[in-house]
Design an enzyme around this catalytic site. Structure first.
Site, PDB file in Angstrom:
ATOM      1  N   LYS A  83       9.473 -11.169 -16.967  1.00 32.10           N
ATOM      2  CA  LYS A  83       8.910  -9.929 -17.513  1.00 32.10           C
ATOM      3  C   LYS A  83       7.653 -10.233 -18.338  1.00 32.10           C
ATOM      4  CE  LYS A  83      10.497  -7.491 -15.525  1.00 32.10           C
ATOM      5  NZ  LYS A  83      11.613  -7.496 -14.614  1.00 32.10           N
TER       6      LYS A  83
ATOM      7  N   GLU B  46       4.657 -11.283 -16.005  1.00 30.17           N
ATOM      8  CA  GLU B  46       4.035 -10.251 -15.180  1.00 30.17           C
ATOM      9  C   GLU B  46       3.378  -9.158 -16.003  1.00 30.17           C
ATOM     10  OE1 GLU B  46       6.677  -8.018 -12.569  1.00 30.17           O
ATOM     11  OE2 GLU B  46       8.313  -8.296 -13.962  1.00 30.17           O
TER      12      GLU B  46
ATOM     13  N   TRP C  75      -3.165  -2.368  -1.689  1.00 27.59           N
ATOM     14  CA  TRP C  75      -2.889  -3.669  -2.299  1.00 27.59           C
ATOM     15  C   TRP C  75      -3.455  -4.668  -1.302  1.00 27.59           C
ATOM     16  CZ3 TRP C  75      -0.148  -8.194  -1.216  1.00 27.59           C
ATOM     17  CH2 TRP C  75       0.083  -9.042  -2.309  1.00 27.59           C
TER      18      TRP C  75
ATOM     19  N   CYS D 143       0.824  -1.210   0.000  1.00 27.61           N
ATOM     20  CA  CYS D 143       0.000   0.000   0.000  1.00 27.61           C
ATOM     21  C   CYS D 143       0.861   1.265   0.000  1.00 27.61           C
ATOM     22  CB  CYS D 143      -0.888   0.015   1.224  1.00 27.61           C
ATOM     23  SG  CYS D 143      -1.796  -1.511   1.449  1.00 27.61           S
TER      24      CYS D 143
ATOM     25  N   HIS E  52      16.295 -32.779 -20.192  1.00 30.03           N
ATOM     26  CA  HIS E  52      15.952 -33.526 -18.978  1.00 30.03           C
ATOM     27  C   HIS E  52      14.470 -33.385 -18.624  1.00 30.03           C
ATOM     28  CE1 HIS E  52      20.139 -34.476 -18.365  1.00 30.03           C
ATOM     29  NE2 HIS E  52      20.430 -33.198 -18.541  1.00 30.03           N
TER      30      HIS E  52
ATOM     31  N   LYS F 294       4.551  -2.768  -6.289  1.00 27.49           N
ATOM     32  CA  LYS F 294       5.982  -2.529  -6.503  1.00 27.49           C
ATOM     33  C   LYS F 294       6.823  -2.985  -5.325  1.00 27.49           C
ATOM     34  CE  LYS F 294       9.462  -0.789  -8.742  1.00 27.49           C
ATOM     35  NZ  LYS F 294       9.923  -1.580  -9.887  1.00 27.49           N
TER      36      LYS F 294
ATOM     37  N   GLU G 191      14.836 -13.975 -16.346  1.00 24.30           N
ATOM     38  CA  GLU G 191      14.340 -12.604 -16.233  1.00 24.30           C
ATOM     39  C   GLU G 191      13.412 -12.273 -17.411  1.00 24.30           C
ATOM     40  OE1 GLU G 191      14.118 -10.531 -14.003  1.00 24.30           O
ATOM     41  OE2 GLU G 191      13.905  -8.581 -14.923  1.00 24.30           O
TER      42      GLU G 191
ATOM     43  N   ARG H 236       2.538   1.383  -5.886  1.00 27.22           N
ATOM     44  CA  ARG H 236       2.680   0.501  -4.731  1.00 27.22           C
ATOM     45  C   ARG H 236       1.460  -0.392  -4.523  1.00 27.22           C
ATOM     46  NH1 ARG H 236       6.878   2.295  -1.362  1.00 27.22           N
ATOM     47  NH2 ARG H 236       6.087   0.927   0.248  1.00 27.22           N
TER      48      ARG H 236
ATOM     49  N   ASN I 120      -0.547   0.104   6.200  1.00 25.65           N
ATOM     50  CA  ASN I 120       0.171  -0.769   5.271  1.00 25.65           C
ATOM     51  C   ASN I 120       0.767  -1.886   6.115  1.00 25.65           C
ATOM     52  OD1 ASN I 120       1.680  -1.878   3.174  1.00 25.65           O
ATOM     53  ND2 ASN I 120       3.387  -0.461   3.496  1.00 25.65           N
ATOM     54  N   GLY I 121       0.666  -3.134   5.647  1.00 26.69           N
ATOM     55  CA  GLY I 121       1.239  -4.251   6.390  1.00 26.69           C
ATOM     56  C   GLY I 121       0.169  -5.242   6.784  1.00 26.69           C
TER      57      GLY I 121
HETATM   58  C1  F6R Z   1       9.768  -7.994 -11.203  1.00 24.55           C
HETATM   59  C2  F6R Z   1       9.931  -7.285  -9.954  1.00 24.55           C
HETATM   60  C3  F6R Z   1       9.999  -8.057  -8.698  1.00 24.55           C
HETATM   61  C4  F6R Z   1      11.034  -7.460  -7.737  1.00 24.55           C
HETATM   62  C5  F6R Z   1      10.987  -8.188  -6.390  1.00 24.55           C
HETATM   63  C6  F6R Z   1      12.041  -7.668  -5.434  1.00 24.55           C
HETATM   64  O1  F6R Z   1       9.753  -7.137 -12.292  1.00 24.55           O
HETATM   65  O2  F6R Z   1       9.990  -6.084  -9.933  1.00 24.55           O
HETATM   66  O3  F6R Z   1      10.261  -9.399  -8.935  1.00 24.55           O
HETATM   67  O4  F6R Z   1      12.293  -7.562  -8.312  1.00 24.55           O
HETATM   68  O5  F6R Z   1       9.721  -8.032  -5.815  1.00 24.55           O
HETATM   69  O6  F6R Z   1      11.863  -6.310  -5.172  1.00 24.55           O
HETATM   70  P1  F6R Z   1      12.998  -5.442  -4.509  1.00 24.55           P
HETATM   71  O7  F6R Z   1      14.138  -5.375  -5.459  1.00 24.55           O
HETATM   72  O8  F6R Z   1      12.383  -4.106  -4.256  1.00 24.55           O
HETATM   73  O9  F6R Z   1      13.389  -6.151  -3.241  1.00 24.55           O
END
Ligand code: F6R
Length: 616
Positions: A489, A492, A75, A2, A508, A611, A485, A27, A101-102
């Site tokens: 991407k 998500e 969130w 949040c 395998h 985020k 990675e 967020r 938040n939390g």
């Molecule tokens: C993917 C993404 C997440 C973050 C992960 C860690 O695009 O953004 O997988 O990399 O949640 O976040 P941080 O780096 O803020 O600990």
């Protein structure tokens, strides 16, 4: 998770709070709400969905003018995202409003006690109890919200940032934090609190980090910080190094496009000032002594998601340059497997936000066992660097798009700096060897720029494969985490099934997934590196093609051997093997971004995500 904003000052609070929420919307975007106090009455508005929905409501049902206010973007954790569960939550008498938040872990028993005392509970959230507890605590503390907040915080278990206002004290905003982010912005005749500085950066760059278990009271002229028992607490002021324009789209349609484009600068800024005149590495923020670094017997990297992939890339460099064994572990798994950690273990905690709860808990566990923790982080004032023995910041600037891009590249660069520093201190490499690698790193911004300039064919490929049911990514060596990675991407952003594999693992099991027309993206190692790696990937490409896959190969300029087997080829500039992730990841970011755009998805705020993940 949040996003939280609080304001008290001389200006119209609502405008400031809503603008702050707009910057924090990355967020969480399930619902949003605001509360203000005007004429000693509390007024709230809240709405499910994006902030835009709340703004429409504020247009049709305006709030009275006020110079004090709080706001929240949610969130959801407890309770579906609907109007009722949106924050702020108010006490039954409508005098106190809170945002949270939390997760309040003991909310069920607190709620049962409240119900037993006849308090009506109106939402499904864990947060609402706090509003009722504050209302109950106020009379016990002479109607003083800060005192009531301290007493309530002592009852709560779990992780929380709380911000509250009281209709009877219209000149103050009270915040509290435990294991959840909250920073203060110090203005002139006005003060702010927020989940991160982007919410108030348009008004002030002067900020204060809050520690664990602290309560902060803002009036327009004062900031008072105490612990949960009212004892004055030490605070750490800092000045934000970037300005409001860095948190805006700057002419791009999407934050993600802007952040992809910023990568050359982000990499250059992360290298800036870290090399002295003699060409030696100078890491000013490295608070670990040379003796401590010489004693390191093992490195464990802990991180989540994209940061974990950066750690996987870094492992290759750390072991190669320092000869120190290096493990990479998902932070969410680390402390549950009884890891072998001792005072000679160096933990590298990688986190863009510096607030990821899984990473924070893992590093705390490691510190309890005596390990030293070095944080690689992009956010000043965040909990992870603050609780670490040392911190190395990535100077990527604010990353607003939920999908991480520039953080990934700069995390790799920062890890490489740490690896080289270890090699320098421990004498694993001669100074001229270190200088040569630093020179290679210094070339990377212009090479990333080249990739960006030639990204158009990648966009076309996204259109071509928009109807694919699934996309596989394969790579070897550092190309393997790049493949992971690329798949992350795509999942998500485009909500497509995508998997990344070590190319050698295909036979395998995963090769059974290959069917006619399935796109397979291959991150090809350089033929100028270890030739065996290159030969092997050529075989892997042939294996998947023989089974009907359509291959899209990311290959360096001049690699003609793979070209013969690629249905589509994406060229990246030549660079040393360990630098390749910095160029080969970029087309995959562009591919996912374009794919999501073609499909009409919200690229910057993909569904179900947030985020900064401040719950475990
Ligand atoms: C993917 C993404 C997440 C973050 C992960 C860690 O695009 O953004 O997988 O990399 O949640 O976040 P941080 O780096 O803020 O600990």
């Amino acid at each position: 998770m949040c996003g939280i904003v609080g304001y008290v000052g001389e200006k119209q609070a609502l405008e400031i709070v809503v603008a702050g929420l707009r910057r924090l919307e990355y967020r969480g975007y399930d619902s949003a709400g605001v509360a203000v106090v005007a004429d000693r009455e509390l007024h709230t508005r809240k709405k499910a969905g994006k902030l835009a929905n709340l703004e429409v409501l504020l247009g049709t049902d305006p709030l009275p003018g006020s110079t004090i206010g709080i706001g929240h973007t949610r969130w959801a954790t407890h309770g579906v995202p609907n109007d009722l569960n949106a924050h702020p939550h108010t006490s039954a008498d409508g005098r106190v409003a809170i945002i949270h938040n939390g997760i309040i872990e003991n909310f069920a028993e607190l709620r049962d006690d409240l119900i037993a005392n006849g308090v009506p509970i109106t939402s499904d959230t864990d947060s609402e109890v706090v509003a009722h507890l504050l209302a109950a605590a106020l009379p016990v503390h002479d109607g003083d919200l800060p005192e009531a907040m301290r007493s309530v915080c002592r009852l709560l278990e779990g992780a929380f940032t709380l911000v509250a206002i009281n209709a009877d004290q219209p000149d103050l905003v009270v915040g509290a934090r435990r294991n959840s982010p909250l920073v203060v912005g110090v203005g002139d005749g006005e003060n702010f609190m927020a989940s991160d500085v982007s919410a108030f950066i348009a008004h002030t760059r002067e900020a204060i980090e809050l520690g664990q278990d602290q309560v902060v009271v803002l009036t327009r002229d004062s900031v008072t910080v105490t612990d949960f028992f009212g004892e004055p607490a030490p605070v750490t002021p800092f000045t934000v190094t970037w300005d409001a324009s860095a948190a805006e789209k700057g002419g791009y349609d999407l934050f993600m496009l802007k952040e992809i484009a910023e990568q050359p600068k982000a990499v250059a800024d992360t290298l800036l000032g870290r090399i002295d005149r003699s060409g030696s590495l100078q890491l000013d923020d490295m608070r670990l002594s040379d003796a401590e670094l010489r004693a390191v017997s093992k490195v464990i990297i802990i991180a989540c998601g994209t940061a974990y992939h950066a750690g996987m890339v870094a492992k290759y460099a750390i072991e190669h340059w320092t000869r120190i064994p290096c493990e990479v572990e998902l932070a969410s798994e680390f402390r549950y497997r009884d890891p072998i950690v001792d005072p000679r273990t160096l933990i590298i905690a990688i986190s863009q936000s510096g607030e990821t709860m899984d990473t924070l808990m893992a590093m705390r566990h490691a510190r309890e066992q005596g390990a030293k923790v070095l944080a690689i982080c992009n956010t000043q004032g965040a909990t992870i660097p603050r609780e670490s023995d040392a911190a190395l910041y990535t100077y990527a600037g604010p990353e607003i798009a939920v999908a991480s891009t520039k953080a990934f590249l700069t995390q790799i660069v920062a890890c490489y700096l740490v690896a080289l520093y270890l090699a320098q201190v421990r004498g694993n490499k001669f100074p001229d060897e270190i200088r040569a690698i630093i020179a290679e790193l210094a070339d990377m911004p212009s090479l990333v720029d080249l990739v960006l300039d030639t990204a158009e064919p990648v966009r076309r490929l996204a259109h071509l494969f928009a109807d694919a049911r699934s996309v596989l990514f394969i790579g070897r060596h550092v190309g393997f985490p790049v493949a992971l990675e690329g798949a992350l991407k795509l999942k998500e952003l485009a909500y497509m099934h995508a998997e990344g594999f070590a190319a050698g693992e295909l036979k395998h099991g995963p090769i059974a997934l290959i069917e006619d027309g399935l796109p397979v993206i291959v991150v090809a190692p350089s033929p100028r590196g270890r030739s065996v790696l290159h030969e092997k990937i050529v075989s892997n490409i042939q294996e998947v093609r023989a089974r009907g896959a359509v291959t899209i190969v990311i290959a360096e300029e001049g690699d003609e051997a793979v070209a013969a087997y690629a249905d589509h080829i994406i060229r990246v500039p030549q660079c040393p093997t360990l630098m390749q992730p910095l160029v080969s990841t970029v087309p995959l970011q562009v591919f996912a971004c374009e794919m999501a755009t073609v499909k009409g998805h919200d690229v910057d705020q993909p569904r179900n995500l947030a985020k900064s993940v401040t719950v475990e």
